[in-house]
Every structure is written in C-alpha cells, then in structure tokens.
Scaffold this motif. Structure first.
Motif, short mmCIF file in Angstrom:
data_model
loop_
_atom_site.label_atom_id
_atom_site.label_comp_id
_atom_site.label_asym_id
_atom_site.label_seq_id
_atom_site.Cartn_x
_atom_site.Cartn_y
_atom_site.Cartn_z
N TRP A 144 0.82 -1.23 0.00
CA TRP A 144 0.00 0.00 0.00
C TRP A 144 0.85 1.27 0.00
O TRP A 144 0.33 2.37 -0.13
CB TRP A 144 -0.92 0.02 1.24
CG TRP A 144 -0.14 0.15 2.52
CD1 TRP A 144 0.27 1.30 3.12
CD2 TRP A 144 0.33 -0.91 3.36
NE1 TRP A 144 0.97 1.04 4.27
CE2 TRP A 144 1.03 -0.31 4.44
CE3 TRP A 144 0.24 -2.29 3.29
CZ2 TRP A 144 1.62 -1.07 5.45
CZ3 TRP A 144 0.83 -3.03 4.30
CH2 TRP A 144 1.51 -2.42 5.35
N MET A 145 2.17 1.13 0.16
CA MET A 145 3.06 2.29 0.24
C MET A 145 3.38 2.78 -1.17
O MET A 145 4.07 2.10 -1.92
CB MET A 145 4.34 1.92 1.00
CG MET A 145 4.09 1.52 2.44
SD MET A 145 5.54 0.77 3.25
CE MET A 145 5.49 -0.90 2.57
N ALA B 157 0.67 7.98 4.79
CA ALA B 157 -0.41 8.45 5.68
C ALA B 157 -1.70 7.70 5.36
O ALA B 157 -2.16 7.69 4.22
CB ALA B 157 -0.61 9.94 5.51
N PHE B 158 -2.29 7.08 6.38
CA PHE B 158 -3.61 6.46 6.20
C PHE B 158 -4.69 7.23 6.97
O PHE B 158 -5.88 7.00 6.77
CB PHE B 158 -3.58 4.99 6.63
CG PHE B 158 -3.56 4.76 8.11
CD1 PHE B 158 -4.69 4.31 8.78
CD2 PHE B 158 -2.41 4.98 8.85
CE1 PHE B 158 -4.68 4.09 10.14
CE2 PHE B 158 -2.39 4.77 10.22
CZ PHE B 158 -3.52 4.33 10.87
N ILE B 159 -4.26 8.15 7.85
CA ILE B 159 -5.18 9.05 8.53
C ILE B 159 -4.60 10.46 8.47
O ILE B 159 -3.44 10.66 8.85
CB ILE B 159 -5.41 8.66 10.01
CG1 ILE B 159 -6.12 7.30 10.11
CG2 ILE B 159 -6.23 9.72 10.74
CD1 ILE B 159 -6.31 6.82 11.53
N LEU C 277 0.83 4.44 8.44
CA LEU C 277 0.41 3.07 8.76
C LEU C 277 1.60 2.18 9.09
O LEU C 277 1.56 1.43 10.08
CB LEU C 277 -0.37 2.48 7.58
CG LEU C 277 -0.85 1.03 7.75
CD1 LEU C 277 -1.69 0.88 9.01
CD2 LEU C 277 -1.63 0.59 6.52
N MET C 278 2.66 2.27 8.32
CA MET C 278 3.82 1.41 8.58
C MET C 278 4.48 1.79 9.91
O MET C 278 4.99 0.92 10.62
CB MET C 278 4.82 1.51 7.43
CG MET C 278 6.00 0.55 7.56
SD MET C 278 5.52 -1.18 7.85
CE MET C 278 4.90 -1.64 6.25
N ASN D 4 10.57 2.68 8.29
CA ASN D 4 9.67 2.01 9.23
C ASN D 4 9.41 0.56 8.81
O ASN D 4 9.25 -0.31 9.67
CB ASN D 4 8.35 2.77 9.31
CG ASN D 4 8.47 4.07 10.09
OD1 ASN D 4 8.99 4.10 11.19
ND2 ASN D 4 8.02 5.17 9.50
N TYR D 5 9.37 0.33 7.51
CA TYR D 5 9.21 -1.03 6.99
C TYR D 5 10.39 -1.90 7.42
O TYR D 5 10.21 -3.04 7.84
CB TYR D 5 9.09 -0.97 5.48
CG TYR D 5 9.08 -2.31 4.77
CD1 TYR D 5 8.18 -3.32 5.12
CD2 TYR D 5 9.98 -2.57 3.74
CE1 TYR D 5 8.18 -4.54 4.45
CE2 TYR D 5 9.98 -3.77 3.07
CZ TYR D 5 9.09 -4.75 3.42
OH TYR D 5 9.09 -5.96 2.76
#
Length: 600
Positions: A460-461, A469-471, A486-487, A535-536
């Motif tokens: 999804w990245m 950003a997911f939010i 998210l990650m 982060n991944y």
C-alpha cells in the motif's frame, strides 16, 4: 521511574492531548490558511490574480539614457530577453540572453511527488552573474543583454557580452548527448587592460530551492550548501538552521546547492580561491525549501579562460561517484562510524541486491534477512545471558527479602556475590545489543538519504521515500504531526509486542518493565513523518527478532542452564575468573558501604 514520575508523565500526555483537541483551529481558519498558501504559490509562479497585483507591478522599465549607452559595455543595456534551449536525453536547459545565465533546469526522467515536471529552478528565483569594474563603471552582468554567436548546434550555445568588436566576454555552454553535466566556460578576450582583477572571475550565484517532495519538513532537513575543500574535504552548512561561512584559507573544488534528492553543483576545474556561502529558510514559504547563496572567486586557466562545469541531477550515490570530484560525499550517510557502516557495508549489499531486479520492498526484506543472519551470534548470546538472569531471579528475590530494599548498596553487593558464584555477567544481555545499536542507528540515516527509494511503491506504500499516511487529521498534533503513517503504527505495535515478550524472557519486574513501553511511543512521534522504507525495515527487523527468539528458545533449556549455574557455584573461588568489571563494581560497592557506615 517511580510511581509519581510515571503518573506525572501520564498526566502531561492527557494535558497535551486535551489542549490539541480544544485549541484546534476552526474550519474557517483552516480554509483561510489554505487560501493564503494558494495565493503564495500563485505569486511564486508569477500567476497572481489581477486583483492581487500592486501598483509596482504596472510600472514600466525606465528608458535608458544616451550617456549610459556610451559607458563601458553600455550597448548591453538595451535588448530583449530570449530563451535558448539546450537539451539531451536527460536534461533540458533554458539559457537566457539576459545575464547569459541558465534560466531553468528540468530533469526529464523524473517528476515531482505530484507528477509535475521536475524543474530544479526557474525564472528570477535563480541568479548567476558577475560584477565587473571597468574604469569607474560597475557592470552587473545579470542586468545586461548578451548576443548569441551563430554557428552553434542544439547542444552548444555561445553568448557574448561586448565591450567593443574585438573586446568581449563569451559564455560557452556545451551539453553532451547524455548525462547531467554541462560544460561552462567563461572566456574574456582583450579585456586585461579594461577590467580590474581579471585573474579571477567573481560569481554571484543564488537559488531558491523548490519543493519537489511530499514532506517539506523532511526535505528541509536534508537541504543545504555543500562544498569540497581541496585540503579539508567535503563539508556543509547547517541543515537545521540558517548558516553562513566565509572560506579563504583553502581552495575549493566545487560548491553544491544540495536538496534532498537533487543537486545543482558548480565545479571549477582550476579551483575557487574564495567563497562566501549562505543558506536560509523562510518557514512561512510553502513553495521554496530554502534560499542558497554563494559568492565565488574562480581561478583562471593558463589560456585566460575560466573552465567550469555544472551538474544538475539526482543525488544517487553511484551516479555521483561516476562524476568524480567526490560528489558522492554530499549524500549524508551519517556521522562517525555510522557513515562507514553505510558506505562500506550496507550500500554495497544494497547495490548487489539491486542486480536481481526485485522490487525495493523485497530488496529491503532481503537486506533485513542478511543483517539478522550476520548478527545472529550476538542475538543468541544476548538471549542466553537473559535466560541465565531469569533462572537466577528466584535466588535474587530471596536475597532481596533477606536484605531489604532500604539498603540498596548492600543489596547490590549481595547480587554481585551471587553473579560471581553463578558465573553470570549481569551485562551479558546488554552488551550484544549495544554492539548492534550502531547498525540500527546507521539505517536511520541510510534510508532517508537513499535516492533509489524515491517514487518506488510496495504493497500500500506508494512512495518508500516518504511517509504512508492512512489518517490525516486536518490539524497538527504535537510530536505526531498532521497524519498517522500506517507502517510507523505497525512498527510501533510490533515493538510493543517485542518489549512484552522480552520482559518475559529477561524476567524484569517493577517499574523497569514499564520503561520499555515508553520508548516505542516516543519513536511513533519521531518516525511518523520518516520514510515508509525506514519504518518497513524496523518492522521487518522486529518480526525476524521474534522468529530468532522462538528458534533460540527451542534450543535453550532453562533446566540445563540452572544445572550449569549450580555447578559453577560448587567451584572454588580461586578457579573463577574475576572480570575487570566485576572487580570494579565490588570495589565501588565496598567504598559506598564504608561511606554510609561513617555517615551513620
């Protein structure tokens, strides 16, 4: 971290969260700020609405009087600006006859984060010229009109600033068929007795670095002026604050206006004898990252010309390395030993994995596996040491109940006696982890500087070089920002789970077991705006640590460890090796106990 401190920190977090919620801007204030940002961007692009234009915008250029036209280089005051194009397969340059400067530089193979043409600079945001003193007249070439010399192809342009038919300055631009370098030569002819100090060419270079990436804050962190001293090597101005530096004690080879992923570099083949460099940030500006300035005294060649080169291109380590002049050292891979870990260990492995043409998400996965395998002996040793401490815990609890907590010095002394008898090093679990820390920190600088991740997607990245950003909150929360990655959230959750199981392995109790939960929360705020690729990697590292500990747990038998400890206790003291650490700790405890006895 006692109960009162923990309660205080918890209350502070509640106060911060409450203040953010109750003091957040209204919808009208948010819209007003968006309108202001939009108007600023229009002004920068030269597209200000008619209603927003000022009276100064309508003032026409004053007429040139006849006396000025008769002054040195006076004919160059009159003219009209023309934009000439130099282009190859990689870059497209527009050269202006006004000032003879490169007006804009477009990298054809790249786009901005919002899929627009990637233009490093354009228009009046870029200034490049010199100030000449001819008699009593000061001539600023930025304000003069050059004439194009005919007979040049599409990959070469010569612009001339004339003093007389036989006395002039030529700006010669030559662009190869491919690549990001532009040859630039300043060639004065017949001006030795006209222009003062003709042995150096004083350049005034200024650029407003445009926003190219999604996260302006992170982009500013990696943007500044770099330079290469022939004696001291590559150095740079501050990345975090406004900075300036005057250099006249050594020659420079090049000066770079370095952004996060792209650079504009001026290379002087004969060196730069003096330089004044500056970088500044307008935090209210949402279009430009930073303003950069350089005043340079370029040395003259034996034939009287001033040979130079421009590099307009990406900050890709191996590509910069091919350009020569140590340009690759402007890719900041960290300080001290971290730089060498990244440059001579991590980067070669990364480039090796690139040869398999995998997606960069799989390359990061393979890099994590290799790193974990290399560090597995340290991981095993750390786990084994924590297992020994866990087995000793019942005996430590007995000592604690016997001595009491009101005499910590005596308690620690009794613990040391137990460690000595059992043959256990209390720091055995920490030292292997400390040896791994430089590598973990090195990745913290490696991934944000890695050009290869720019624009690369995985799962999804959409872009591994920036946050996913997911939010989006619509307002800014202290320590977090205006979004949640998210990650980064997954990485934080995995770290919290890892901390929980690590506490089970080590047998830690009391307030200490809660301290490990605070660090991941802090890193959630610190890494929330960092690249998803970083982060991944940390998330994968946690997952593989779980797997390693599961396998090691199958290999390690607590009963055998307990039996070995009991065997160690039976050995006479003379056969046990006393480490320097243990001796120092024992001596320190004895001194503290004596001091307390005297005080009583």
């Amino acid at each position: 971290m006692d109960r009162n401190t923990f309660t205080g920190l918890f209350l502070i977090m509640i106060i911060i969260a409450g203040s953010v919620y109750f003091l957040k801007p209204s919808d009208a204030e948010i819209q007003k700020e968006k309108d202001r940002i939009h108007l600023d961007s229009l002004k920068k692009a030269g597209k200000v609405p008619a209603a927003a234009k000022t009276v100064a915008d309508t003032i026409k250029k004053p007429a040139i009087d006849s006396a000025a036209l008769k002054s040195p280089f006076g004919a160059s005051l009159a003219g009209s600006e023309q934009l000439l194009t130099l282009e190859n397969k990689d870059i497209k340059l527009k050269v202006s006859t006004r000032g003879g400067r490169i007006y804009s530089a477009e990298l054809k193979n790249f786009k901005t984060y919002d899929k627009k043409p990637l233009i490093l600079f354009d228009g009046t945001d870029n200034k490049f010229g010199t100030t000449l003193t001819a008699g009593s007249t000061i001539v600023n070439t930025n304000e003069r009109y050059f004439t194009q010399v005919t007979g040049n192809g599409s990959n070469g342009i010569t612009l001339r600033l004339s003093y007389s038919p036989t006395q002039y300055i030529d700006y010669i631009y030559t662009l190869p068929v491919e690549g990001y370098k532009v040859d630039f030569t300043v060639k004065p002819v017949g001006l030795d007795n006209v222009v003062a100090n003709s042995n150096t060419f004083n350049i005034n270079w200024q650029t407003a670095v445009r926003k190219q990436e999604m996260d302006m804050h992170l982009e500013r962190q990696y943007t500044t002026v770099y330079y290469n001293g022939l004696e001291d090597g590559v150095d740079y101005l501050s990345e975090t604050k406004d900075d300036a530096k005057e250099i006249n004690d050594q020659k420079l080879q090049w000066v770079s206006f370095k952004a996060h992923f792209f650079s504009s570099v001026l290379i002087a083949k004969k060196g730069i004898s003096k330089a004044n460099l500056a970088v500044s940030t307008d935090t209210a500006d949402h279009v430009d990252i930073k303003d950069m300035k350089a005043t340079l005294a370029v040395e003259r060649d034996a034939d009287g010309s001033f040979p130079m080169q421009f590099y307009f291109g990406p900050n890709k380590y191996d590509l910069l390395q091919k350009q020569g002049f140590d340009l690759e050292k402007q890719v900041n891979l960290g300080w001290g030993p971290l730089k060498y870990i990244n440059r001579f260990a991590v980067l070669p492995v990364f480039h090796f994995l690139e040869q398999f043409n995998w997606s960069y998400g799989l390359i990061i996965l393979a890099l994590t596996v290799i790193l974990k395998l290399v560090l597995s002996p340290l991981t095993y040793k750390s786990y084994l040491s924590m297992a020994k401490m866990r087995v000793l815990k019942p005996e430590m609890d007995e000592i604690k109940a016997k001595v009491g907590e009101d005499n910590p010095t005596l308690l620690q002394q009794e613990y040391l006696k137990l460690y000595k008898k059992a043959g256990v090093n209390p720091l055995g679990g920490c030292l292997p982890l400390l040896l791994q820390m430089p590598i973990v920190i090195a990745f913290f600088r490696f991934f944000p500087s890695l050009f290869e991740l720019r624009g690369e997607s995985f799962l999804w990245m959409h872009d591994l070089s920036t946050y996913d950003a997911f939010i989006k909150f619509g307002f800014t929360i202290p320590f977090i920002g205006d979004h949640l990655s998210l990650m980064c959230v997954l990485m934080t959750i995995s770290t919290l789970i890892y901390t929980y199981f690590n506490n089970q392995i080590s047998g830690v109790t009391g307030q200490m077991k809660y301290i490990g939960y605070i660090t991941p929360i802090i890193f959630l705020g610190a890494l929330n705006s960092y690249p998803a690729g970083l982060n991944y990697y940390y998330f994968l590292a946690n997952m593989f640590t779980f797997l390693q500990q599961y396998i090691i747990r199958l290999m390690v038998d607590d009963k055998k460890i307990h039996a070995q400890i009991q065997e160690n206790k039976k050995k006479p003291e003379s056969t046990k090796k006393k480490t320097g650490f243990a001796a120092k700790m024992e001596e320190m405890m004895r001194a503290q106990q004596q001091a307390q006895a005297k005080k009583k």
